[in-house]
Design an enzyme around this catalytic site. Sequence first.
Site, PDB file in Angstrom:
ATOM      1  N   TYR A   1      -6.041  13.924 -13.042  1.00 45.80           N
ATOM      2  CA  TYR A   1      -6.861  12.829 -12.837  1.00 45.80           C
ATOM      3  C   TYR A   1      -8.530  13.231 -12.758  1.00 45.80           C
ATOM      4  CZ  TYR A   1      -2.784  10.326 -11.832  1.00 45.80           C
ATOM      5  OH  TYR A   1      -1.445   9.718 -11.522  1.00 45.80           O
TER       6      TYR A   1
ATOM      7  N   PRO B   1       0.777  -1.243   0.040  1.00 48.21           N
ATOM      8  CA  PRO B   1      -0.013  -0.058  -0.097  1.00 48.21           C
ATOM      9  C   PRO B   1       0.779   1.284   0.059  1.00 48.21           C
ATOM     10  CG  PRO B   1       0.079  -1.010   2.251  1.00 48.21           C
ATOM     11  CD  PRO B   1       0.821  -1.791   1.265  1.00 48.21           C
ATOM     12  N   GLY B   2       0.390   2.224  -0.817  1.00 49.85           N
ATOM     13  CA  GLY B   2       0.969   3.682  -0.939  1.00 49.85           C
ATOM     14  C   GLY B   2       0.167   4.407  -0.293  1.00 49.85           C
ATOM     15  N   ARG B   3      -0.913   4.819  -1.190  1.00 52.95           N
ATOM     16  CA  ARG B   3      -2.051   5.859  -0.666  1.00 52.95           C
ATOM     17  C   ARG B   3      -2.623   5.410   0.396  1.00 52.95           C
ATOM     18  NH1 ARG B   3      -4.683   8.240  -5.077  1.00 52.95           N
ATOM     19  NH2 ARG B   3      -4.164   6.293  -6.308  1.00 52.95           N
TER      20      ARG B   3
ATOM     21  N   CYS C   1       0.338  29.086 -15.995  1.00 55.70           N
ATOM     22  CA  CYS C   1      -0.037  29.638 -17.283  1.00 55.70           C
ATOM     23  C   CYS C   1      -0.904  28.509 -18.134  1.00 55.70           C
ATOM     24  CB  CYS C   1       0.935  30.052 -18.201  1.00 55.70           C
ATOM     25  SG  CYS C   1       2.121  29.044 -18.678  1.00 55.70           S
TER      26      CYS C   1
ATOM     27  N   ARG D   1      -2.964  16.389  -8.998  1.00 51.79           N
ATOM     28  CA  ARG D   1      -3.906  15.349  -9.184  1.00 51.79           C
ATOM     29  C   ARG D   1      -5.419  15.851  -9.524  1.00 51.79           C
ATOM     30  NH1 ARG D   1      -6.020  12.021  -5.855  1.00 51.79           N
ATOM     31  NH2 ARG D   1      -5.711  10.199  -6.995  1.00 51.79           N
TER      32      ARG D   1
ATOM     33  N   TYR E   1       0.950  10.825  -3.754  1.00 53.93           N
ATOM     34  CA  TYR E   1       0.936  11.364  -5.055  1.00 53.93           C
ATOM     35  C   TYR E   1       0.591  12.927  -5.041  1.00 53.93           C
ATOM     36  CZ  TYR E   1       0.530   6.341  -5.633  1.00 53.93           C
ATOM     37  OH  TYR E   1       0.652   5.281  -5.405  1.00 53.93           O
TER      38      TYR E   1
END
Length: 430
Positions: free
Chosen positions: A325, A283-285, A351, A321, A380
């Site tokens: 996404y 697991p990361g998130r 910009c 993010r 992330y």
Amino acid sequence: MHVVRPAQRGGGRVGTGILGFDPALLRSIADRVGTPVYVYSANLIRAQYHALHDALSDVPHRICYSVKANGNLGVLKVLKELGAGADIVSVGELRRALAAGFEADAIVFSGVGKTAAELEDAIRTGVGFLNIESAAELDVVIAVARKRQKPSHVGIRVNPDVATETHPYTRTGEKTAKFGVPYDEVVAVAQRIAAEPLLNLRGLAMHLGSQITDVEPYHHGTVKLLELVTALRASGITTIEALDVGGGLGVRYHNEKAPSPKAFADAVAPAVKQAGLGLMCEPGRYLVANAGVLLTRVLYRKHSGGKEFVVVDAGMTDFVRPSHYNAHHDIVPLRDGNRPEETVNIVGPICESGDFLALDRKLPAVVAGEYLAVLGAGAYGFVMSSTYNQRPRPPEVLVEGDRYYVARQRETLEDLLRGEVLEPTTWYRA
Ligand code: LLP
């Protein structure tokens, strides 16, 4: 495979204020360190780790934190001290994991495009699971192991052909994805590994995707991996010690239904245990997303084309993010007080029209100069930041109870010029 007992329970504040952060502490950080700034809570990370570790307690297991989600050394140290291993995808992450004190044996190295130099580094370091993702990569691994005459522990990352309902950019377990050895080639690849005396095939792994909110695909994938273990055992390969079910466990950012650690454990652990194997996950998130916020300051208010804009000092370069996404991150002001709500676009200074943190978002009426916290920014976030528009990347702060320290300094304008020359010292010709 052994059960790693938690070294310490996190005390202090968990679950208060802004999703576990003390707003006064956040204001102090923004004042002292400046904005934009990422802030992570060590105790919130610990709480997530313990919840998963406890849920998996029935089976020998190791939680290998996915360094790509947040590679800050302070964060890595917190997880290492809890007994986590590390899941890495490059020698840059290997370097970080080793710098934070992770034992080489507790490191899983996956990735479809590891170079020969990276494989050489991994083999020299002695990583615990060098996960092969293609027959062609195996050729290079064998060549490097022979050249170095170094025995190496390898795994096979299997493409289990299991679909998940998540963002198309983060689905990795279907057969059309670039990841893993195709399911029907796994036995042949395993036989080639078994025939190479320097290689020890220790595990089978999968990674289905990211921000997965339904545990059924984990169960399906685990069953498919176990079928492969049975086939391998029938062909005389009995060295597999562990199944690695990957990362991807979803979290609640807004109104998603995140699976509980117990639901995840129930989906994967019983079958793995019954097969007499250890369980690994990456697991990361899950461990860090909601343990982090991005603090930003309102620069200007403006009204244009019937829209209310809140222009802040963090943009897509700091936190990509939302624009990349279309991800929803709750955003809250740090200042208290009842204020009327309005619908605004919260946008950055970059910009590009795609530079936003939130569109058509209901927010208490905020004014220039005040701070906002972008929630769920621990995973992330900083790792995907860039210096586009020549913006130095933001600092990272780690909170320990009621204290904090700057775990990574803000980049400087000098940092942005490093490595460039105005007067070449060497010219080359073909
Ligand atoms: N293991 C492997 C082999 C992976 O590729 C990943 C993530 C993980 C574990 C950890 O997945 P997690 O538990 O964090 O979901 N940038 C995207 C996410 C990309 C995930 C890439 N691989 C985002 O911001 O949503």
